[in-house]
Motif scaffolding. Structure first.
Motif, PDB file in Angstrom:
ATOM      1  N   ALA A 220       0.919  -1.379  -0.008  1.00 40.01           N
ATOM      2  CA  ALA A 220       0.002   0.018  -0.090  1.00 40.01           C
ATOM      3  C   ALA A 220       0.851   1.283  -0.176  1.00 40.01           C
ATOM      4  O   ALA A 220       0.630   2.032  -0.558  1.00 40.01           O
ATOM      5  N   VAL A 221       1.784   1.410   0.859  1.00 40.75           N
ATOM      6  CA  VAL A 221       2.678   2.360   0.874  1.00 40.75           C
ATOM      7  C   VAL A 221       3.512   2.543  -0.428  1.00 40.75           C
ATOM      8  O   VAL A 221       3.596   3.914  -1.047  1.00 40.75           O
ATOM      9  N   PHE A 222       3.938   1.511  -1.272  1.00 43.10           N
ATOM     10  CA  PHE A 222       4.564   1.578  -2.676  1.00 43.10           C
ATOM     11  C   PHE A 222       3.418   2.324  -3.455  1.00 43.10           C
ATOM     12  O   PHE A 222       3.850   3.236  -4.277  1.00 43.10           O
ATOM     13  N   PHE A 223       2.200   1.600  -3.592  1.00 44.42           N
ATOM     14  CA  PHE A 223       1.338   2.168  -4.551  1.00 44.42           C
ATOM     15  C   PHE A 223       0.847   3.798  -4.380  1.00 44.42           C
ATOM     16  O   PHE A 223       0.836   4.521  -5.262  1.00 44.42           O
ATOM     17  N   VAL A 224       0.630   3.871  -2.952  1.00 49.03           N
ATOM     18  CA  VAL A 224       0.269   5.237  -2.793  1.00 49.03           C
ATOM     19  C   VAL A 224       1.078   6.205  -2.862  1.00 49.03           C
ATOM     20  O   VAL A 224       0.996   7.365  -3.316  1.00 49.03           O
ATOM     21  N   SER A 225       2.332   5.831  -2.522  1.00 47.64           N
ATOM     22  CA  SER A 225       3.344   6.896  -2.582  1.00 47.64           C
ATOM     23  C   SER A 225       3.756   7.150  -4.129  1.00 47.64           C
ATOM     24  O   SER A 225       4.127   8.274  -4.490  1.00 47.64           O
ATOM     25  N   ASP A 226       3.775   6.132  -4.660  1.00 46.48           N
ATOM     26  CA  ASP A 226       4.123   6.427  -6.236  1.00 46.48           C
ATOM     27  C   ASP A 226       3.273   7.143  -6.718  1.00 46.48           C
ATOM     28  O   ASP A 226       3.371   8.123  -7.681  1.00 46.48           O
ATOM     29  N   ILE A 227       1.791   7.102  -6.750  1.00 45.06           N
ATOM     30  CA  ILE A 227       0.872   7.841  -7.164  1.00 45.06           C
ATOM     31  C   ILE A 227       0.904   9.348  -6.651  1.00 45.06           C
ATOM     32  O   ILE A 227       0.613  10.257  -7.321  1.00 45.06           O
ATOM     33  N   PHE A 228       1.042   9.328  -5.368  1.00 47.78           N
ATOM     34  CA  PHE A 228       1.150  10.691  -4.680  1.00 47.78           C
ATOM     35  C   PHE A 228       2.457  11.509  -5.173  1.00 47.78           C
ATOM     36  O   PHE A 228       2.274  12.561  -5.812  1.00 47.78           O
ATOM     37  N   LEU A 229       3.579  10.982  -5.168  1.00 42.43           N
ATOM     38  CA  LEU A 229       4.993  11.613  -5.997  1.00 42.43           C
ATOM     39  C   LEU A 229       4.706  12.041  -7.271  1.00 42.43           C
ATOM     40  O   LEU A 229       4.985  13.056  -7.770  1.00 42.43           O
ATOM     41  N   THR A 230       3.761  11.263  -7.876  1.00 42.34           N
ATOM     42  CA  THR A 230       3.600  11.302  -9.510  1.00 42.34           C
ATOM     43  C   THR A 230       2.575  12.750  -9.524  1.00 42.34           C
ATOM     44  O   THR A 230       2.892  13.381 -10.528  1.00 42.34           O
ATOM     45  N   VAL A 231       1.559  12.428  -8.915  1.00 49.76           N
ATOM     46  CA  VAL A 231       0.630  13.811  -9.014  1.00 49.76           C
ATOM     47  C   VAL A 231       1.043  15.120  -8.594  1.00 49.76           C
ATOM     48  O   VAL A 231       1.018  15.956  -9.043  1.00 49.76           O
TER      49      VAL A 231
END
Length: 166
Positions: free
Chosen positions: A18-29
């Motif tokens: 969950a941290v990986f997917f959420v952080s990846d999306i957050f950092l991209t946005v």
């Protein structure tokens, strides 16, 4: 203890994914990533996270299966204890030489029914039930319902005490 380890492992794996997917999306946005990840690195991370999720599912299924097995064992033990309690009651009733009517009254008394309720269920007078309960108490060597119940509770508690404690 091993169930706690399984649950902790499931939680950890799923939390990391969950941290990986959420952080990846957050950092991209928010555009916080200074250099984009190479597609190979990104694919490896996603494969690792997907494997982690699958591992979480497997560990979760194992923990669920263990819990269900433990529940089934506890249910079976309770069923056996219930049967054993009925055997103890039957043994006591036989040892006391209770009549069939006295057995009914004694069982209803053990279940907590009042004299009036027992009389209604047996379609007899309260006086008859009182006479039968007095006969039961005399044959059991007790002076009343609390002591009668205590005989059976003591049997159950004696089995529950560790050796040397009873």
């Amino acid at each position: 203890m091993t169930d706690r380890i399984f649950i902790a492992a499931v939680w950890l794996v799923q939390a990391l994914c969950a941290v990986f997917f959420v952080s990846d999306i957050f950092l991209t946005v928010v555009g916080a990533r200074s250099t984009p990840l190479s597609w190979q690195t990104r694919e490896l991370l996603e494969i690792g996270a997907a494997l982690g999720l699958i591992l979480g599912l497997v560990l979760g299924a194992m923990a669920l299966r263990r819990t269900m097995q433990r529940s089934a064992r506890a249910h079976e033990q309770l069923r056996l204890a219930r049967g054993a309690f009925l055997d103890v009651i039957e043994e006591r009733f036989t040892a006391w030489a209770l009549t069939p009517a006295e057995r009914d009254v004694a069982l209803f008394s053990i279940k907590g029914l009042s004299t009036a309720e027992i009389a209604a269920l047996r379609n007899t007078s309260e006086g008859t039930v009182k006479a039968q309960t007095n006969a039961i108490y005399r044959k059991a060597g007790v002076s009343g319902r609390p002591q009668l119940l205590s005989l059976f509770i003591d049997d159950l508690m004696d089995d529950a005490l560790p050796p040397g404690k009873g």
